[in-house]
Design a protein around this motif. Sequence first.
Motif, PDB file in Angstrom:
ATOM      1  N   MET A 434       0.829  -1.209   0.000  1.00 17.44           N
ATOM      2  CA  MET A 434       0.000   0.000   0.000  1.00 17.44           C
ATOM      3  C   MET A 434       0.861   1.255   0.000  1.00 17.44           C
ATOM      4  SD  MET A 434      -3.149  -1.105   2.527  1.00 17.44           S
ATOM      5  CE  MET A 434      -4.097   0.392   2.168  1.00 17.44           C
ATOM      6  N   ASP A 450      -9.466   6.648  -4.056  1.00 10.16           N
ATOM      7  CA  ASP A 450     -10.293   5.440  -4.184  1.00 10.16           C
ATOM      8  C   ASP A 450     -10.377   4.982  -5.640  1.00 10.16           C
ATOM      9  OD1 ASP A 450     -10.711   5.267  -1.524  1.00 10.16           O
ATOM     10  OD2 ASP A 450     -12.848   5.746  -1.547  1.00 10.16           O
ATOM     11  N   TRP A 453      -7.319   3.010  -6.381  1.00 10.29           N
ATOM     12  CA  TRP A 453      -7.357   1.689  -5.746  1.00 10.29           C
ATOM     13  C   TRP A 453      -8.285   0.739  -6.504  1.00 10.29           C
ATOM     14  CZ3 TRP A 453      -3.667   0.555  -2.546  1.00 10.29           C
ATOM     15  CH2 TRP A 453      -3.120   1.516  -1.691  1.00 10.29           C
ATOM     16  N   TRP A 458      -4.081  -1.508  -9.771  1.00 13.24           N
ATOM     17  CA  TRP A 458      -3.827  -2.042  -8.437  1.00 13.24           C
ATOM     18  C   TRP A 458      -3.641  -3.568  -8.460  1.00 13.24           C
ATOM     19  CZ3 TRP A 458      -1.847  -1.997  -3.943  1.00 13.24           C
ATOM     20  CH2 TRP A 458      -2.320  -2.782  -2.904  1.00 13.24           C
ATOM     21  N   PRO A 534      -7.927   3.666   2.105  1.00 11.24           N
ATOM     22  CA  PRO A 534      -9.069   3.660   1.184  1.00 11.24           C
ATOM     23  C   PRO A 534     -10.340   3.290   1.939  1.00 11.24           C
ATOM     24  CG  PRO A 534      -7.627   1.764   0.806  1.00 11.24           C
ATOM     25  CD  PRO A 534      -6.911   2.673   1.747  1.00 11.24           C
ATOM     26  N   PRO A 538      -8.756  -3.021  -0.148  1.00 10.24           N
ATOM     27  CA  PRO A 538      -8.287  -3.181  -1.533  1.00 10.24           C
ATOM     28  C   PRO A 538      -7.789  -4.585  -1.852  1.00 10.24           C
ATOM     29  CG  PRO A 538      -6.633  -2.038  -0.253  1.00 10.24           C
ATOM     30  CD  PRO A 538      -7.794  -2.249   0.660  1.00 10.24           C
TER      31      PRO A 538
END
Length: 573
Positions: A434, A450, A453, A458, A534, A538
């Motif tokens: 992260m 967001d 993510w 990602w 987030p 995730p």
Amino acid sequence: MVAPLYKLHCLLKRAQMLLLCLGIAYLMAGSILLLQRSSVRVAQPNLASLPPMLSLAAPPTSLRAAGLGMRARSRWATIQSVSGGGAKAGRHWPTSRSLGVQHLHRRWFHSLLPESPEQRVSLHRSSKHKGTYMGCFLHNASDRALGGTMLYDLRKMTSSLCQDTCSESGYQFAGLEYGAECHCGNRISSPRAPEEDCSLVCRGERGSPCGGVGRLSIYKVEEQLPGHRKFRNVHYRGCFKLLKSTVGTFPVYSFQPNLTTQSCIETCTDKELPLAVFKKPNCFCTWTSSLFSLNQQSDNQQCVGNTAANHTSNSTLAAPTEHDGYQVYNTPVLDSRCKERMFLPQRSSSLVALSSFPGAGNTWVRHLIELVTGYYTGSFYFDGTLYNRGFKGEKDYWKSGRSICIKTHESGQKEIEMFDSAILLIRNPYRSLMAEFNRKCAGHLGHATDTQWKSKEWPEFVSSYAPWWASHALSWLKFGRRLLVVHYEELQRALLPQLHLITSFLNATMTEERLLCAQSNQDGHFKRSVAQQPSFDPFTPDMREMIDSFIHTVDQALQSRNFSGLPQEYLPR
């Protein structure tokens, strides 16, 4: 027939020599013009009043004679500040005996960068700036205009950037020097200089005076209402029981009937002192000392009780008991004893790696090592952002032997075997992934959105970087010659014991003063201030299954090498 051919051959040889001479003359003429161009714009300064090169700072007093034991003699020597006939330490640069030549080196370095469209600012130009422009002031070895912190941004320095940085660090004045250097302080301690001496413009902003050679263009930062100033790097140090006689020796005392934590921190910040000692209605400011080490802390309940008792009767000076509990806070002011850093005075005979997977906190650990040892760390790479924030080892060749350790993310056998020993820094892979994704999306201090993510980037990032997290640790465990394994989470939990282990591994001399520096300023400028997450998890189940398997593999490898396993929080067991 032979004679004409011979004459033609001789003619061609002469033509070749002529062309060679003309080429050499052309290159020499171009070099001379380039040198003239880089120096003609700077007026001849008074050489006696110029400061020494800032990138070759004198060593910290407490470490100057200690050395590091296993260091071979170096042809690189440091240049000490000239102060009233002090003795010279070591051998000086053979071509830099005068301060003027040092400044020629400095001008040469700045001239390598892309020049702004205007090298000098018109002294009569009227432009709006943040804060209040105070004028041009001397800033040299004998007259330091501002004595606080300093940063560089050699490509995009602006007056606003400098003022914002100084304001967040708790300073009232921001000074710009040489178009790229920012100095902070709470008082101006040198006389004025002619305005034409501050005629260089900021690298990232047209029309703004940005100092000159040994001169600062000083601004007073925009004032905020008391209680509303925002500071970086303010930390609660703990509750300490102090003798009444001891507290009475602190350099600054303020009685404030309506005292708050914020107002006491502001008072001590304005006085440029790194500690605020708080007990309503009394505020004391002082320097970092062994009185406030972690092993001297008391139960926080003692401070809460004292605060409540004093809150009921704060119209008169409270009479503390023989031992009273005080709340102690670190202000944003960096202790002056923590500022000086240098390259190793003697070239190291061995290379020590500071190896980690990206996002594992390498930059933070470098910051701590530099604070606790007083020596620059180097890098296998070059990151201009880190250099601008004070990591001067970024520009030094990683094999020079002048840095106490070298940052690297490499994990190949060849790259590992180039180092004689290594500190292997390991962090929870979930946190590391992260952190690195945040850095790729928003820089060293930013956070991914967001939308980022949820993007396809990602999952692709996780599928390629998660195996790297495991292979990086496994490769260093297999091929590393001499290893110290440091877990990021253990460093957070037990800072001082872990720093003892690191400095001992580096064969460095660590003083109590330097240890307190690291404890007081542990966050630095490259630790994200807010743990922004987030709004959703995730990591998908498939991602977690893959990462958990890597955690088990690395844990077993550590234990097979007689190292302690991974911390418990990495994975429920």
